[in-house]
Design an enzyme around this catalytic site. Sequence first.
Site, short mmCIF file in Angstrom:
data_model
loop_
_atom_site.label_atom_id
_atom_site.label_comp_id
_atom_site.label_asym_id
_atom_site.label_seq_id
_atom_site.Cartn_x
_atom_site.Cartn_y
_atom_site.Cartn_z
N HIS A 48 -0.61 8.41 5.75
CA HIS A 48 -1.44 9.45 4.98
C HIS A 48 -0.84 10.69 5.08
O HIS A 48 -0.54 11.40 6.39
CB HIS A 48 -2.84 9.55 5.59
CG HIS A 48 -3.70 10.28 4.93
ND1 HIS A 48 -3.94 10.26 3.55
CD2 HIS A 48 -4.44 11.31 5.40
CE1 HIS A 48 -4.92 11.21 3.31
NE2 HIS A 48 -4.98 11.84 4.43
N SER B 194 -3.92 15.14 0.59
CA SER B 194 -5.42 14.77 1.18
C SER B 194 -6.47 15.56 0.69
O SER B 194 -6.46 15.83 -0.80
CB SER B 194 -5.47 14.61 2.67
OG SER B 194 -6.43 14.18 3.05
N ASP C 220 6.71 -9.14 3.74
CA ASP C 220 7.89 -8.20 3.89
C ASP C 220 8.97 -8.90 2.62
O ASP C 220 9.80 -8.06 2.10
CB ASP C 220 8.44 -8.19 5.18
CG ASP C 220 9.86 -7.24 5.39
OD1 ASP C 220 9.86 -6.53 4.43
OD2 ASP C 220 10.39 -7.41 6.44
N ILE D 129 9.62 -3.22 5.57
CA ILE D 129 9.13 -2.29 4.74
C ILE D 129 8.60 -3.12 3.60
O ILE D 129 9.29 -3.81 2.78
CB ILE D 129 10.03 -1.10 4.30
CG1 ILE D 129 10.44 -0.22 5.61
CG2 ILE D 129 9.29 -0.25 3.35
CD1 ILE D 129 11.60 0.76 5.18
N ASP E 107 9.86 -8.71 -1.62
CA ASP E 107 10.59 -7.57 -2.40
C ASP E 107 12.09 -7.62 -2.30
O ASP E 107 12.70 -6.92 -2.50
CB ASP E 107 10.10 -6.17 -1.79
CG ASP E 107 10.05 -6.04 -0.41
OD1 ASP E 107 11.28 -6.39 0.38
OD2 ASP E 107 9.27 -5.27 0.33
N ASP F 98 13.22 -5.87 5.64
CA ASP F 98 13.44 -4.66 6.36
C ASP F 98 12.29 -4.20 7.14
O ASP F 98 12.25 -2.97 7.54
CB ASP F 98 14.24 -3.85 5.30
CG ASP F 98 13.26 -3.56 4.27
OD1 ASP F 98 11.95 -4.11 4.24
OD2 ASP F 98 13.49 -2.67 3.55
N ASP G 67 -0.98 4.06 3.62
CA ASP G 67 -2.08 5.09 3.95
C ASP G 67 -3.31 4.41 4.41
O ASP G 67 -3.78 3.49 3.62
CB ASP G 67 -2.34 5.87 2.78
CG ASP G 67 -3.22 7.09 3.00
OD1 ASP G 67 -3.99 6.79 3.71
OD2 ASP G 67 -3.02 8.06 2.39
#
Length: 535
Positions: A436, A180, A249, A258, A252, A256, A396
């Site tokens: 983040h 950061s 989702d 993610i 990709d 999952d 983030d």
Amino acid sequence: MRVSVLGVLAAAGLAFAEKCNPSFFTPYLSSNASIVYARTFTSSDVFEGPLGNYTGMPEYCALYLNVSSSAVSSYEFGLWLPTDTWNQRYMAYGNGGFTGQVAFGDMAPGVNYGFAVVSTNTGHNSSVTEAGDAGWALNRPETRTDWGWRALHGSVVLGKVLTEAFYDKSIEYSYYAGCSTGGRQGLKSVQMFPEDFDGVLAGACAWWTSHQQNWDLKVALDNLPNNDSHHITADLMDVLAAEVLNQCDTADGVKDNIIMDGYACKFRPEALLCNSPSANTSTCFSADQINTIYRIYGDWIDTNQSFIFPSFAWGSESQVSLMIITDEADIDAPSGVAYPRDFVYNNADWPAQDLDFETILLSEYLDPGNATADNFDIRPFYRRGGKLIHYHGYADGEIPTGSSIYYRKQTENTLVPHGIDLDDFYRFFLIPGMEHCLNSVHDAPWYFAGANQPAGLTGDNIWGVPGYRDTKHDAILALVAWVENGTAPNELIATKFVDDTPALGVQAQRRACPYPQAAKYVGGDWNTTSSFRCV
Ligand SMILES: *[C@@H]1O[C@H](CO)[C@@H](O)[C@H](O)[C@H]1NC(C)=O
Ligand SMILES: *[C@@H]1O[C@H](CO)[C@@H](O)[C@H](O)[C@H]1NC(C)=O
Ligand SMILES: *[C@@H]1O[C@H](CO)[C@@H](O)[C@H](O)[C@H]1NC(C)=O
Ligand SMILES: *[C@@H]1O[C@H](CO)[C@@H](O)[C@H](O)[C@H]1NC(C)=O
Ligand SMILES: *[C@@H]1O[C@H](CO)[C@@H](O)[C@H](O)[C@H]1NC(C)=O
Ligand SMILES: *[C@@H]1O[C@H](CO)[C@@H](O)[C@H](O)[C@H]1NC(C)=O
Ligand SMILES: *[C@@H]1O[C@H](CO)[C@@H](O)[C@H](O)[C@H]1NC(C)=O
Ligand SMILES: *[C@@H]1O[C@H](CO)[C@@H](O)[C@H](O)[C@H]1NC(C)=O
Ligand SMILES: *[C@@H]1O[C@H](CO)[C@@H](O)[C@H](O)[C@H]1NC(C)=O
Ligand SMILES: *[C@@H]1O[C@H](CO)[C@@H](O)[C@H](O)[C@H]1NC(C)=O
């Protein structure tokens, strides 16, 4: 720096316990600097820091110094020197937000590796709970400069002198890790003081100060709670998050939870429009609210097609939600107004609603504290053999992932014409699902021992990646191996511990790949490293 010959002679032959006191170090100080304390901590002593208590590390000498940087400013720094376990390496840790606080939470893990560790308060004291508060900067240009770069550089240089005096040996390698604001400080060092570090680990870099800090305010203004017709509440943000997951989702190749690339998804918020077949009438969005989503999640382009700042990737909603203000009066609280008000206009009464393109131009022109780290010509760092590992989480919701991608691309555009292959010294990792600096959404693997990360795990005296102290899983060890052995990191394996508690074991691990490569699912249990490959 003037060094007393008597001091150097006295150093030889003294035991560390005798050296660890102010009178030993004082001869090495310039007249600007003074020692606040120097004392030994054994592994059973407790160091009581402002954010936590640290114990169980190998014995170290803890120093705290105060340096006056001008007639009206001073910065403080901590320096911890492991007595018997020093690995001849030096490690500096960065800061967060506008906070003025020594990063003790990173120094403790650093001592466990065997590093001599240093960290500054950046020239003022303020707590992390006030990370968005820059009231300290008002009318204090010298203190802004300390925060911008001077406190870190000055602490690092003086810390090196004291480290070498203490051990009566040279430092072999110097490193840096920060996230950061700490990421910004890392890039700033690479740009301005390429000799300070051999290797830099910089995460979620807040590098574009003159733009990003104004953009924070723009996001707040885009979604003011003054108009129910377009305001998006935190509850609606949850609905948005669920729809993003629903649409993005599987793109990709693996369902999952993610999202591997939040910018690749062709997300259609219109699925949430009231009266659309797919919408839930109790949680649907008006057309005005859909427009708000586009404002928050769109690039900031202003007058004359000037590109001001990128926005978040899809999948960042749960953290973006935390930035939503529920009372319009909060716009004057340190929520994004801090930088234009306290740094740029230097006017405590500056009205947040005045933010416009002129604010950006003035911010660029003044660049208070010279904090912005936008010099992409980092050839001096490259030529001296420096290595940079840069990373950013895709989820983030504080600093858009795209700002790191932009930095990487600008650096490429600057250096490739000089015949430099960035991958020779600068590798960039995007971490799917990571928020983040630390933590993640939907249990995505996020931990690789980056700055600030150890504090995100539960357990006593956590450092590195418990159970995986190797260059694939630990980004700090990856950096060390690159600098010292020339072994470039071809992947980083992020870990998700059960309940973020290493003692409970590993829940999932996943490769992160050096940009522009990405991890691609190749089949099998998605919680296992081998189910993804870098392509
Ligand atoms: C550190 O320990 C002291 C003394 O036991 C205690 O008062 C303090 O609350 C602790 N601080 C934190 C952050 O846990
Ligand atoms: C550091 O020095 C400044 C003045 O130069 C002083 O105001 C400040 O209190 C000092 N800090 C500490 C921790 O001694
Ligand atoms: C010491 O103070 C002088 C004048 O105040 C300043 O120019 C110099 O940079 C300072 N040195 C350090 C190490 O901050
Ligand atoms: C800043 O905080 C540190 C503790 O982290 C404290 O020792 C120091 O005295 C403070 N400095 C000032 C100027 O208050
Ligand atoms: C609320 O915002 C909408 C557009 O977003 C606008 O048409 C309307 O006039 C606003 N209402 C008030 C009371 O400001
Ligand atoms: C609609 O949303 C509400 C509130 O989140 C929820 O309780 C309800 O189950 C949803 N209805 C459908 C059909 O999904
Ligand atoms: C926009 O571009 C025009 C034409 O180049 C120029 O005259 C004008 O000053 C620019 N506006 C700003 C705010 O920079
Ligand atoms: C400001 O920082 C940049 C690096 O980001 C550096 O090149 C430049 O010399 C600095 N300017 C001043 C006035 O210190
Ligand atoms: C460097 O490589 C050697 C040989 O593979 C290995 O033994 C050593 O641990 C490596 N050092 C680092 C810092 O990675
Ligand atoms: C991955 O781990 C999660 C959480 O432990 C679990 O729910 C899921 O079933 C696992 N996936 C596979 C393919 O084993």
